[in-house]
Design a protein around this motif. Structure first.
Motif, PDB file in Angstrom:
ATOM      1  N   PRO A  50       0.973  -1.310  -0.108  1.00 23.97           N
ATOM      2  CA  PRO A  50       0.129   0.285   0.434  1.00 23.97           C
ATOM      3  C   PRO A  50       0.614   1.075   0.253  1.00 23.97           C
ATOM      4  O   PRO A  50       0.725   2.193  -0.409  1.00 23.97           O
ATOM      5  CB  PRO A  50      -0.632  -0.305   1.218  1.00 23.97           C
ATOM      6  CG  PRO A  50      -0.030  -1.517   1.964  1.00 23.97           C
ATOM      7  CD  PRO A  50       0.209  -2.399   1.044  1.00 23.97           C
ATOM      8  N   ALA A  51       1.739   1.059   0.432  1.00 22.84           N
ATOM      9  CA  ALA A  51       2.562   2.601   0.678  1.00 22.84           C
ATOM     10  C   ALA A  51       3.605   2.439  -0.845  1.00 22.84           C
ATOM     11  O   ALA A  51       2.845   4.257  -1.384  1.00 22.84           O
ATOM     12  CB  ALA A  51       4.091   2.221   1.416  1.00 22.84           C
ATOM     13  N   TYR A 100       8.227  11.597   0.807  1.00 25.95           N
ATOM     14  CA  TYR A 100       8.132  10.202   0.764  1.00 25.95           C
ATOM     15  C   TYR A 100       8.518   9.820   2.074  1.00 25.95           C
ATOM     16  O   TYR A 100       8.030   8.744   2.815  1.00 25.95           O
ATOM     17  CB  TYR A 100       8.726   9.523  -0.368  1.00 25.95           C
ATOM     18  CG  TYR A 100       7.678   9.494  -1.234  1.00 25.95           C
ATOM     19  CD1 TYR A 100       5.910  10.161  -1.300  1.00 25.95           C
ATOM     20  CD2 TYR A 100       7.747  10.497  -2.856  1.00 25.95           C
ATOM     21  CE1 TYR A 100       5.503  10.110  -2.781  1.00 25.95           C
ATOM     22  CE2 TYR A 100       7.091  10.300  -4.238  1.00 25.95           C
ATOM     23  CZ  TYR A 100       5.942  10.329  -3.504  1.00 25.95           C
ATOM     24  OH  TYR A 100       5.282  11.241  -4.683  1.00 25.95           O
ATOM     25  N   PHE A 101       9.904  10.247   2.331  1.00 29.74           N
ATOM     26  CA  PHE A 101      10.585   9.505   3.083  1.00 29.74           C
ATOM     27  C   PHE A 101      10.369   9.928   4.688  1.00 29.74           C
ATOM     28  O   PHE A 101      10.089   8.768   5.837  1.00 29.74           O
ATOM     29  CB  PHE A 101      12.372  10.157   3.249  1.00 29.74           C
ATOM     30  CG  PHE A 101      13.600   9.404   3.035  1.00 29.74           C
ATOM     31  CD1 PHE A 101      13.738   7.932   2.599  1.00 29.74           C
ATOM     32  CD2 PHE A 101      13.449   9.937   1.184  1.00 29.74           C
ATOM     33  CE1 PHE A 101      13.400   7.896   1.564  1.00 29.74           C
ATOM     34  CE2 PHE A 101      13.534   9.060   0.085  1.00 29.74           C
ATOM     35  CZ  PHE A 101      14.403   8.133   0.791  1.00 29.74           C
ATOM     36  N   ILE A 107      10.567   4.998   4.386  1.00 34.45           N
ATOM     37  CA  ILE A 107      10.914   4.159   5.511  1.00 34.45           C
ATOM     38  C   ILE A 107       9.842   3.798   6.617  1.00 34.45           C
ATOM     39  O   ILE A 107       8.516   4.343   7.202  1.00 34.45           O
ATOM     40  CB  ILE A 107      11.480   5.026   5.892  1.00 34.45           C
ATOM     41  CG1 ILE A 107      12.990   5.342   5.798  1.00 34.45           C
ATOM     42  CG2 ILE A 107      12.554   4.396   7.515  1.00 34.45           C
ATOM     43  CD1 ILE A 107      13.997   6.126   6.089  1.00 34.45           C
ATOM     44  N   PRO A 108       9.917   2.211   7.206  1.00 33.64           N
ATOM     45  CA  PRO A 108       8.472   1.823   8.036  1.00 33.64           C
ATOM     46  C   PRO A 108       8.384   3.268   8.686  1.00 33.64           C
ATOM     47  O   PRO A 108       8.698   3.668  10.049  1.00 33.64           O
ATOM     48  CB  PRO A 108       9.016   0.882   8.445  1.00 33.64           C
ATOM     49  CG  PRO A 108       9.701   0.295   7.503  1.00 33.64           C
ATOM     50  CD  PRO A 108      10.496   1.541   6.805  1.00 33.64           C
ATOM     51  N   ILE A 149       9.851  13.525  13.444  1.00 31.55           N
ATOM     52  CA  ILE A 149       9.464  13.552  12.095  1.00 31.55           C
ATOM     53  C   ILE A 149       8.586  13.275  12.084  1.00 31.55           C
ATOM     54  O   ILE A 149       8.187  13.934  11.063  1.00 31.55           O
ATOM     55  CB  ILE A 149      11.073  12.539  11.287  1.00 31.55           C
ATOM     56  CG1 ILE A 149      11.622  13.004  11.611  1.00 31.55           C
ATOM     57  CG2 ILE A 149       9.747  12.030  10.479  1.00 31.55           C
ATOM     58  CD1 ILE A 149      12.746  12.238  10.658  1.00 31.55           C
ATOM     59  N   ILE A 150       7.058  12.259  12.372  1.00 26.66           N
ATOM     60  CA  ILE A 150       5.778  11.374  12.166  1.00 26.66           C
ATOM     61  C   ILE A 150       5.117  13.147  12.218  1.00 26.66           C
ATOM     62  O   ILE A 150       4.029  13.633  11.243  1.00 26.66           O
ATOM     63  CB  ILE A 150       5.464  10.626  12.917  1.00 26.66           C
ATOM     64  CG1 ILE A 150       6.964   9.600  12.388  1.00 26.66           C
ATOM     65  CG2 ILE A 150       3.832  10.622  12.888  1.00 26.66           C
ATOM     66  CD1 ILE A 150       6.244   8.581  11.506  1.00 26.66           C
ATOM     67  N   HIS A 151       5.529  13.719  13.204  1.00 23.35           N
ATOM     68  CA  HIS A 151       4.854  15.469  13.593  1.00 23.35           C
ATOM     69  C   HIS A 151       4.700  16.186  12.589  1.00 23.35           C
ATOM     70  O   HIS A 151       4.025  17.117  11.843  1.00 23.35           O
ATOM     71  CB  HIS A 151       5.188  15.630  14.929  1.00 23.35           C
ATOM     72  CG  HIS A 151       4.701  15.117  16.522  1.00 23.35           C
ATOM     73  ND1 HIS A 151       3.361  14.130  16.483  1.00 23.35           N
ATOM     74  CD2 HIS A 151       5.072  14.855  17.832  1.00 23.35           C
ATOM     75  CE1 HIS A 151       2.831  14.135  17.536  1.00 23.35           C
ATOM     76  NE2 HIS A 151       4.308  13.459  18.528  1.00 23.35           N
TER      77      HIS A 151
END
Lengths: 290, 257
Positions: B63-64, B183-184, B190-191, B199-201
């Motif tokens: 899916p990614a 994307y990264f 990257i999982p 980084i997610i935030h």
């Protein structure tokens, strides 16, 4: 008299402080091939873009096929064809596909095959645009404008950068449009192109019209001084300017015959359209910088 | 032709030109397949922790990469091809014909959405055949809904982005500069259990992360719901913003000359 295809009265176009077009009047009759000449920066492209409906003018009256291009809609664009200054082709579509694509945009298109033949690309019909030579791409561009069967065709500097044979092939295509009764508005900075194709020529320089007429009588060339050139018996170049070349030639040839001599390399020339153009546009440019 | 027939007419030729262009086929079709193979080879056989549950890495990457290929088929393809057409004078030329301007855009968007659906099918088949990631047919409506919202939104963003791209040469660098880092950072390459929460935030500000999560939830059964409306709404808001910017700033005439 039928309504003119284009009529312009007092057209002005300014960009900030710069006046590109400073009040021009002109009229293009229906069915005529009209050449609009001028050096770069003379106001040619501004004028043609106003006529095509791409640009809003600063002032003056403009009528193209009876409508104001600034407000005209789709029905009006259905009656005109536009070839821009640079090619605008999809490189990955073939000649036939490019013309089919544009045929779909117009309400009463010409036949695609007929249009391909008209621009002389029959043998290239299945070649992609990117594979064509510069001259062939330009003819495809014209084909995409012609497939809508327009009454009026705009050609903006169509042969810039062509080699002589490509230019001649292109001219044949345009000359063929005369037989179809199309009105053609051609901008160019090539004198020979205007001379070869146009019924009437108008020269613009510094945003003003500096001359208009048929290619033959432009700048009063008919009555301008002629130049007679030959080499005399000693081989020296002789050049005589005269307003009465018939009498002058008679005198020269009579004397030469009496002496039993030839007039080697004898020729009589009028100023070319190129000469007239250069003298008119340079005068206007000087006036503009004063 | 009616307006709808005209869109179909435009679309037909856009499809031909798209599939004949090695750059568009290479980037949009082969590149995502290549990435799936690469990521599958490097990380295959291990597991990824997604919100507390462990799943196979391949189940994560299918899916990614589909998410990435949908963005590539829409935003990337549109931004690049419209800038090229604009600078070639093709948009200006089209404006001089009786065709309504929006038909040209609609043809291109149609082309992008069809390509996105084809990429979904292609990557799902590859995922099923080679990576054992079965396609959850009962999730098809949810998958198509998320795809539709994402494809439409990223199409709008791509059209809006053209206004910020001055030349043909600048198109690829600008688009890649925006998309590749995201994307990264968004967990597409990257999982997400490898990414620091800061980084997610950061990635949460942008639409790619939300689109990925919405698509992941639709594609991988086992989550609480097939459609995460919250993530989808954020994607749609970005798309709407793109649409407004496109309406305001899109230009039809070349920047150069």
């Amino acid at each position: 008299m039928p309504e003119p295809a284009i009529s312009i009265c007092g057209l002005r176009m300014s960009y900030g402080e710069t006046e590109a077009v400073r009040g021009i009047d002109l009229e293009v009759a229906s069915g005529e091939i009209f050449a609009f000449l001028g050096p770069n920066g003379a106001g040619k492209t501004s004028t043609v873009e106003i006529l095509e409906g791409y640009r809003k003018r600063t002032g003056g009256e403009v009528s193209v096929l009876g409508e104001d291009p600034a407000t005209a809609g789709r029905a009006w664009r259905d009656r005109i064809g536009i070839v821009l200054q640079s090619n605008s082709l999809d490189p990955y579509l073939t000649v036939r596909e490019s013309i089919e694509l544009y045929a779909g945009y117009f309400s009463r298109p010409r036949s695609v095959e007929e249009t391909i033949a008209l621009v002389g690309l029959g043998e290239k019909a299945d070649d992609r645009a990117r594979k064509l030579s510069g001259g062939q791409q330009r003819r495809l561009d014209v084909g995409m404008a012609l497939v809508g069967d327009p009454e009026l065709l705009f050609l903006d500097e169509p042969t810039t950068g062509f080699d002589p044979s490509a230019r001649r092939q292109f001219w044949d295509v345009i000359a063929g449009l005369r037989d179809l009764g199309k009105t053609v508005f051609l901008t160019t900075h090539y004198m020979d192109e205007a001379q070869r194709l146009a019924d009437r020529v108008t020269i613009i320089a510094g945003g003003r019209i500096v001359a208009e007429g048929t290619p033959e009588d432009l700048g009063d060339r008919e009555n301008a001084a002629a130049t007679i050139r030959y080499r005399d018996a000693a081989g020296a170049e002789v050049s005589i300017e005269t307003v009465d070349p018939v009498r002058e030639l008679n005198r020269l040839t009579g004397e030469a015959l009496a002496r039993g001599e030839d007039l080697e390399g004898l020729e009589v020339t009028r100023p070319s359209l190129e000469d007239v153009y250069l003298s008119l546009t340079s005068t206007a440019e000087r006036a503009g910088t004063e | 032709m009616s307006a709808l027939a005209l869109v179909g007419h435009q679309f037909r030729f856009d499809q031909k030109a798209f599939w004949r262009n090695p750059a568009s086929v290479g980037f949009t079709v082969f590149f995502p397949v290549l990435l799936l193979v690469i990521f599958g080879s490097i990380f295959g056989g291990s597991t990824v922790a997604v919100r507390g549950t462990h799943i196979e890495t391949d189940t994560y990457y299918v899916p990614a990469i589909i998410t990435m290929s949908i963005i590539s088929a829409t935003m990337q393809t549109l931004a690049m091809s419209l800038v090229i057409a604009r600078e070639d004078g093709r948009l200006k030329r089209g404006r001089g014909t009786p065709m309504p301007s929006w038909v040209f855009i609609a043809g291109r968007v149609g082309n992008s959405i069809v390509t996105a659906v084809l990429m979904l099918a292609l990557l799902a088949v590859i995922g099923g055949l080679f990576y054992g990631v079965s396609f959850a047919w009962e999730r098809l409506p949810a998958i198509l809904l998320v795809l539709a919202v994402g494809a439409a939104s990223f199409s709008c963003l791509g059209i809006a982005l053209t206004a910020a791209i001055p030349t043909q040469d600048a198109a690829a660098p600008i688009v890649n500069f925006l998309l590749l880092p995201l994307y990264f950072l968004s967990g597409v390459f990257i999982p997400e259990d490898q990414l620091p929460s800061g980084i997610i935030h950061f990635a949460d500000v942008f639409p790619i992360r939300h689109f990925f999560l919405a698509f992941f939830d639709a594609y991988v059964p086992g989550g609480a719901q097939a459609v995460d409306w919250g993530h989808l709404l954020i994607v749609a808001i970005w798309g709407l913003g793109g649409l407004l910017l496109a309406i305001r700033f899109f230009r039809w005439t070349p920047r150069s000359g």
